[in-house]
Design a protein around this motif. Structure first.
Motif, PDB file in Angstrom:
ATOM      1  N   THR A  71       1.218  -1.605   0.108  1.00  0.00           N
ATOM      2  CA  THR A  71       0.339  -0.090   0.015  1.00  0.00           C
ATOM      3  C   THR A  71       0.872   1.284  -0.102  1.00  0.00           C
ATOM      4  O   THR A  71       0.723   1.588  -0.315  1.00  0.00           O
ATOM      5  N   HIS A  72       1.780   1.150   1.227  1.00  0.00           N
ATOM      6  CA  HIS A  72       2.319   2.558   0.834  1.00  0.00           C
ATOM      7  C   HIS A  72       3.272   2.487  -0.659  1.00  0.00           C
ATOM      8  O   HIS A  72       3.597   3.488  -1.383  1.00  0.00           O
ATOM      9  N   HIS A  73       3.820   1.400  -1.059  1.00  0.00           N
ATOM     10  CA  HIS A  73       4.521   1.897  -2.283  1.00  0.00           C
ATOM     11  C   HIS A  73       4.115   2.055  -3.644  1.00  0.00           C
ATOM     12  O   HIS A  73       3.820   2.954  -4.170  1.00  0.00           O
ATOM     13  N   MET A  74       1.792   1.432  -3.495  1.00  0.00           N
ATOM     14  CA  MET A  74       1.464   2.504  -4.423  1.00  0.00           C
ATOM     15  C   MET A  74       0.648   3.444  -4.140  1.00  0.00           C
ATOM     16  O   MET A  74       1.019   4.588  -4.955  1.00  0.00           O
TER      17      MET A  74
ATOM     18  N   TRP B 126     -10.189 -11.153  -2.745  1.00  0.00           N
ATOM     19  CA  TRP B 126     -10.261 -10.263  -1.727  1.00  0.00           C
ATOM     20  C   TRP B 126      -9.178  -9.875  -2.513  1.00  0.00           C
ATOM     21  O   TRP B 126      -8.195  -9.852  -1.517  1.00  0.00           O
ATOM     22  N   SER B 127      -9.017  -8.180  -2.990  1.00  0.00           N
ATOM     23  CA  SER B 127      -7.477  -7.952  -3.409  1.00  0.00           C
ATOM     24  C   SER B 127      -7.333  -6.388  -3.005  1.00  0.00           C
ATOM     25  O   SER B 127      -7.891  -5.406  -3.288  1.00  0.00           O
ATOM     26  N   LEU B 128      -5.925  -5.920  -2.838  1.00  0.00           N
ATOM     27  CA  LEU B 128      -5.691  -4.849  -2.498  1.00  0.00           C
ATOM     28  C   LEU B 128      -5.326  -4.580  -4.480  1.00  0.00           C
ATOM     29  O   LEU B 128      -4.382  -5.159  -4.893  1.00  0.00           O
ATOM     30  N   VAL B 129      -5.823  -3.384  -4.580  1.00  0.00           N
ATOM     31  CA  VAL B 129      -5.441  -2.926  -6.383  1.00  0.00           C
ATOM     32  C   VAL B 129      -5.369  -1.014  -6.446  1.00  0.00           C
ATOM     33  O   VAL B 129      -5.283  -0.623  -5.820  1.00  0.00           O
ATOM     34  N   GLY B 130      -4.164  -1.499  -7.115  1.00  0.00           N
ATOM     35  CA  GLY B 130      -3.393   0.313  -7.598  1.00  0.00           C
ATOM     36  C   GLY B 130      -3.923  -0.214  -8.484  1.00  0.00           C
ATOM     37  O   GLY B 130      -3.416  -0.875  -9.780  1.00  0.00           O
ATOM     38  N   ILE B 131      -4.178   1.087  -8.802  1.00  0.00           N
ATOM     39  CA  ILE B 131      -4.350   1.984 -11.084  1.00  0.00           C
ATOM     40  C   ILE B 131      -4.033   3.277 -10.882  1.00  0.00           C
ATOM     41  O   ILE B 131      -3.654   3.821 -10.547  1.00  0.00           O
ATOM     42  N   GLY B 132      -3.106   2.692 -11.879  1.00  0.00           N
ATOM     43  CA  GLY B 132      -2.352   4.309 -12.760  1.00  0.00           C
ATOM     44  C   GLY B 132      -3.022   3.957 -13.962  1.00  0.00           C
ATOM     45  O   GLY B 132      -3.298   3.311 -15.015  1.00  0.00           O
TER      46      GLY B 132
ATOM     47  N   ASP C 287       9.320  -4.255 -13.903  1.00  0.00           N
ATOM     48  CA  ASP C 287       9.790  -3.531 -13.580  1.00  0.00           C
ATOM     49  C   ASP C 287       8.873  -2.936 -12.702  1.00  0.00           C
ATOM     50  O   ASP C 287       9.005  -2.677 -11.516  1.00  0.00           O
ATOM     51  N   GLN C 288       7.180  -2.967 -13.124  1.00  0.00           N
ATOM     52  CA  GLN C 288       6.174  -2.808 -12.468  1.00  0.00           C
ATOM     53  C   GLN C 288       6.027  -3.007 -11.408  1.00  0.00           C
ATOM     54  O   GLN C 288       5.446  -2.814 -10.047  1.00  0.00           O
ATOM     55  N   ALA C 289       6.413  -4.332 -11.318  1.00  0.00           N
ATOM     56  CA  ALA C 289       5.645  -5.161  -9.962  1.00  0.00           C
ATOM     57  C   ALA C 289       7.148  -4.817  -9.298  1.00  0.00           C
ATOM     58  O   ALA C 289       6.920  -5.476  -7.816  1.00  0.00           O
ATOM     59  N   ARG C 290       8.749  -4.893 -10.019  1.00  0.00           N
ATOM     60  CA  ARG C 290       9.473  -5.172  -8.787  1.00  0.00           C
ATOM     61  C   ARG C 290       9.307  -3.352  -7.846  1.00  0.00           C
ATOM     62  O   ARG C 290       9.421  -3.673  -6.645  1.00  0.00           O
ATOM     63  N   THR C 291       8.366  -2.500  -8.658  1.00  0.00           N
ATOM     64  CA  THR C 291       8.458  -1.452  -8.358  1.00  0.00           C
ATOM     65  C   THR C 291       7.562  -1.145  -6.946  1.00  0.00           C
ATOM     66  O   THR C 291       8.179  -0.773  -5.788  1.00  0.00           O
TER      67      THR C 291
ATOM     68  N   LEU D 103       5.937  -4.007  -5.305  1.00  0.00           N
ATOM     69  CA  LEU D 103       6.074  -4.999  -4.286  1.00  0.00           C
ATOM     70  C   LEU D 103       7.834  -5.311  -4.036  1.00  0.00           C
ATOM     71  O   LEU D 103       8.124  -5.656  -4.725  1.00  0.00           O
ATOM     72  N   PRO D 104       7.464  -5.186  -1.956  1.00  0.00           N
ATOM     73  CA  PRO D 104       9.152  -5.378  -2.317  1.00  0.00           C
ATOM     74  C   PRO D 104       9.375  -6.330  -1.675  1.00  0.00           C
ATOM     75  O   PRO D 104       8.191  -6.818  -1.354  1.00  0.00           O
ATOM     76  N   GLU D 105      10.800  -6.331  -2.251  1.00  0.00           N
ATOM     77  CA  GLU D 105      11.349  -7.993  -1.205  1.00  0.00           C
ATOM     78  C   GLU D 105      10.864  -7.718   0.185  1.00  0.00           C
ATOM     79  O   GLU D 105      11.107  -7.078   0.950  1.00  0.00           O
ATOM     80  N   PRO D 106      10.015  -8.967   0.538  1.00  0.00           N
ATOM     81  CA  PRO D 106       9.798  -9.658   1.735  1.00  0.00           C
ATOM     82  C   PRO D 106      11.119  -9.770   2.811  1.00  0.00           C
ATOM     83  O   PRO D 106      10.934  -9.139   3.712  1.00  0.00           O
ATOM     84  N   ARG D 107      12.659  -9.661   2.145  1.00  0.00           N
ATOM     85  CA  ARG D 107      13.708  -9.850   3.044  1.00  0.00           C
ATOM     86  C   ARG D 107      13.693  -7.886   3.702  1.00  0.00           C
ATOM     87  O   ARG D 107      14.598  -7.694   4.358  1.00  0.00           O
ATOM     88  N   ALA D 108      13.614  -7.472   2.958  1.00  0.00           N
ATOM     89  CA  ALA D 108      13.614  -5.598   2.648  1.00  0.00           C
ATOM     90  C   ALA D 108      12.476  -5.313   4.189  1.00  0.00           C
ATOM     91  O   ALA D 108      12.977  -4.202   4.362  1.00  0.00           O
ATOM     92  N   VAL D 109      11.028  -5.866   4.151  1.00  0.00           N
ATOM     93  CA  VAL D 109      10.555  -5.450   4.934  1.00  0.00           C
ATOM     94  C   VAL D 109      10.010  -6.279   5.973  1.00  0.00           C
ATOM     95  O   VAL D 109      10.097  -5.143   7.124  1.00  0.00           O
ATOM     96  N   PHE D 110      10.836  -7.133   6.762  1.00  0.00           N
ATOM     97  CA  PHE D 110      10.970  -8.198   7.595  1.00  0.00           C
ATOM     98  C   PHE D 110      12.403  -8.389   7.850  1.00  0.00           C
ATOM     99  O   PHE D 110      12.149  -8.139   8.776  1.00  0.00           O
TER     100      PHE D 110
END
Length: 158
Positions: A5-8, A24-30, A144-148, A150-157
């Protein structure tokens, strides 16, 4: 999901929650291309499920394709623009056979959907890396959008 959500939000996507197929999904549209001649929409759909299986990856990717097609707008000469999307499933449990199912496949005319799995148990992000011939110029940009977003879980946790 908070990190996504933060990255979106940082990417200025319109953020909602919605049913995408049965998830049930989190959706970001651009927009990828905001041209009146041929607009190309972007949808980042992230759903959290109990366990990621090959069938779940295939079903969610198809559902995201249908959802993203609904976002397509008419271009300058009446031809519908395109849509790109990321179909990401998040889970603590990922069946080992699910990871080979994370592959790019041509879905429907005018849309490109890249599947991804966020494995919280192993703290890994898996994004489809193959490039089909159909739409090959677009696949890398959607990855590239996916990497932007979706943060790596290791970086978050950690």
């Amino acid at each position: 999901m908070n990190a996504v959500t933060h990255h979106m939000g940082m990417g200025r996507l319109q953020i909602t929650q919605n049913w995408v197929g049965p998830v049930w999904s989190l959706v970001g549209i651009g927009q990828v291309i905001a041209s009146a001649l041929n607009p190309i929409e972007l949808a980042i759909c992230v759903g959290q499920i109990e366990e990621v299986t090959p069938a779940a990856v295939a079903d969610f990717t198809r559902s995201v394709d249908q959802f993203s097609k609904s976002l397509r707008r008419a271009g300058f000469i009446g031809v519908k623009g395109g849509s790109t999307a990321v179909a990401a499933l998040v889970s603590e449990r990922v069946h080992p056979a699910a990871l080979p199912a994370v592959r790019n496949k041509p879905m429907s005319f005018g849309s490109v959907v890249v599947p991804a799995v966020v494995d919280l148990g192993q703290r890994q992000l898996h994004i489809a890396t193959n490039t089909p011939m159909i739409g090959m110029a677009v696949w890398g940009g959607v990855r590239d959008q996916a990497r932007t977003y979706l943060p790596e879980p290791r970086a978050v946790f950690g």
